[in-house]
Write a protein that holds these residues in place. Structure first.
Motif, short mmCIF file in Angstrom:
data_model
loop_
_atom_site.label_atom_id
_atom_site.label_comp_id
_atom_site.label_asym_id
_atom_site.label_seq_id
_atom_site.Cartn_x
_atom_site.Cartn_y
_atom_site.Cartn_z
N ALA A 28 -31.03 -38.27 -14.21
CA ALA A 28 -30.15 -37.46 -13.36
C ALA A 28 -30.56 -37.57 -11.89
O ALA A 28 -29.70 -37.68 -10.99
CB ALA A 28 -30.18 -36.00 -13.82
N ARG A 29 -31.86 -37.56 -11.64
CA ARG A 29 -32.33 -37.71 -10.26
C ARG A 29 -31.99 -39.08 -9.70
O ARG A 29 -31.54 -39.20 -8.55
CB ARG A 29 -33.85 -37.49 -10.22
N LEU A 30 -32.16 -40.11 -10.51
CA LEU A 30 -31.86 -41.46 -10.04
C LEU A 30 -30.38 -41.63 -9.76
O LEU A 30 -29.98 -42.32 -8.81
CB LEU A 30 -32.33 -42.49 -11.07
N TRP A 31 -29.55 -41.00 -10.58
CA TRP A 31 -28.10 -41.03 -10.31
C TRP A 31 -27.81 -40.40 -8.96
O TRP A 31 -27.06 -40.95 -8.15
CB TRP A 31 -27.35 -40.31 -11.43
N ALA A 32 -28.41 -39.24 -8.70
CA ALA A 32 -28.19 -38.53 -7.44
C ALA A 32 -28.67 -39.36 -6.25
O ALA A 32 -28.13 -39.23 -5.14
CB ALA A 32 -28.91 -37.18 -7.46
N GLU A 33 -29.66 -40.22 -6.46
CA GLU A 33 -30.18 -41.05 -5.38
C GLU A 33 -29.34 -42.31 -5.15
O GLU A 33 -29.64 -43.11 -4.27
CB GLU A 33 -31.63 -41.45 -5.69
N GLY A 34 -28.28 -42.49 -5.96
CA GLY A 34 -27.38 -43.62 -5.75
C GLY A 34 -27.58 -44.81 -6.66
O GLY A 34 -26.90 -45.84 -6.51
N HIS A 35 -28.49 -44.70 -7.62
CA HIS A 35 -28.75 -45.83 -8.51
C HIS A 35 -27.54 -46.16 -9.39
O HIS A 35 -27.32 -47.32 -9.75
CB HIS A 35 -29.98 -45.55 -9.38
N GLY A 36 -26.76 -45.14 -9.73
CA GLY A 36 -25.57 -45.39 -10.53
C GLY A 36 -24.57 -46.27 -9.80
O GLY A 36 -23.94 -47.16 -10.40
N VAL A 37 -24.40 -46.03 -8.52
CA VAL A 37 -23.50 -46.86 -7.71
C VAL A 37 -23.98 -48.31 -7.72
O VAL A 37 -23.18 -49.25 -7.85
CB VAL A 37 -23.42 -46.31 -6.27
N HIS A 38 -25.29 -48.49 -7.60
CA HIS A 38 -25.86 -49.84 -7.59
C HIS A 38 -25.56 -50.56 -8.90
O HIS A 38 -25.04 -51.69 -8.90
CB HIS A 38 -27.36 -49.79 -7.36
N TRP A 39 -25.89 -49.93 -10.03
CA TRP A 39 -25.74 -50.60 -11.32
C TRP A 39 -24.28 -50.78 -11.71
O TRP A 39 -23.91 -51.81 -12.28
CB TRP A 39 -26.51 -49.84 -12.40
#
Length: 264
Positions: free
Chosen positions: A234-245
């Motif tokens: 959840a933290r990684l998603w909030a940091e924008g990792h979801g957009v990257h992947w």
């Protein structure tokens, strides 16, 4: 109670002054103590250590050494000096071929590893099979380069998987194949990794689609973590990792004919 295999026996490693290590997204409280790294012991650790000892016994290069367990119950690993892959310049084609060959040697050495009875693994993303134990996170942030010495670290996610699953992640992250890339420039970089690995014709035919599936799986892990609040996803998603992947998966899917042509 000690594990019957003796894999979790206590090893005396009195710590020196401890220095927190940055860069990890999953493990907490990772520190350097002299020439060692200390990190949390998990239910999977005895089996990961058995795997690493197997690779060392076979003389495989690029594998960090296991040193045991300290008085605080933490795992003790070799500290590997050098430059983390993310901070190094992009690899040349020759370096990407070397990388592929390095991982091929790891996979070949892993092929006859028999996990100890009752093996448990920390699996965040279920792989597409269970042919051999793989690193599962072969990415620039887990490669330390010190001159001509290259070492993969952070083996905590090691688990049964397949060669293609591991290779797809390696190629995607190191080429790298991400949103905004140039397919014509990226295709030779993908091929360099695959040529270094000496992948057979069947694997080359299957890898382009596997690249999409493996990359999309990272996006799905983070999206599920965002929906459920599961940490650290959840933290990684909030940091924008979801957009990257997500962007990387879309880029790979949009240019499948280019990847297939490059690997043909």
């Amino acid at each position: 109670m000690a594990h019957p295999s003796g894999l979790d026996r206590l090893t005396s490693h009195a710590p020196d002054r401890e220095e927190p290590l940055a860069g990890g997204n999953v493990a907490e409280s990772v520190v350097r103590s002299g020439s060692t790294v200390r990190k949390p012991w998990t239910p999977a650790t005895p089996f990961v250590h058995a795997f690493l000892r197997h690779l060392h016994a076979k003389g495989v290069a690029g594998v960090s050494a296991v040193l045991g367990r300290d008085e605080q119950g933490r795992q003790v690993l070799e500290f590997v000096p050098g430059q983390q892959g993310e901070s190094a310049p992009p690899m040349t084609l020759a370096e990407l071929r070397r990388l592929g060959a390095m991982v091929r040697a790891i996979h070949d050495a892993s092929a006859d590893f028999v996990p100890p009875p009752g093996a448990r693994w920390d699996v965040a993303i279920p792989p597409d099979g269970a042919d051999l134990v793989c690193h599962q996170d072969l990415a620039p942030w887990n490669l330390i380069r010190d001159g001509d010495t290259w070492t993969f670290i952070d083996w905590d996610a090691s688990a049964p998987g397949t060669r293609l699953w591991d290779l797809a992640y390696l190629a995607q992250t190191f080429a790298p194949l991400v949103a905004g890339g140039d397919p014509e420039a990226d295709a030779p970089r993908l091929r360099a990794v695959v040529d270094g690995y000496d992948l057979d014709a069947a694997g080359r035919a299957a890898l382009p689609d596997k690249l999409v599936v493996r990359t999309r799986a990272m996006y799905d892990l983070l999206a599920d973590g965002f929906r459920t609040g599961a940490k650290p996803w959840a933290r990684l998603w909030a940091e924008g990792h979801g957009v990257h992947w997500g962007g990387a998966a879309d880029y790979l899917a949009a240019h499948l004919p280019v990847w297939r042509s490059a690997l043909r």
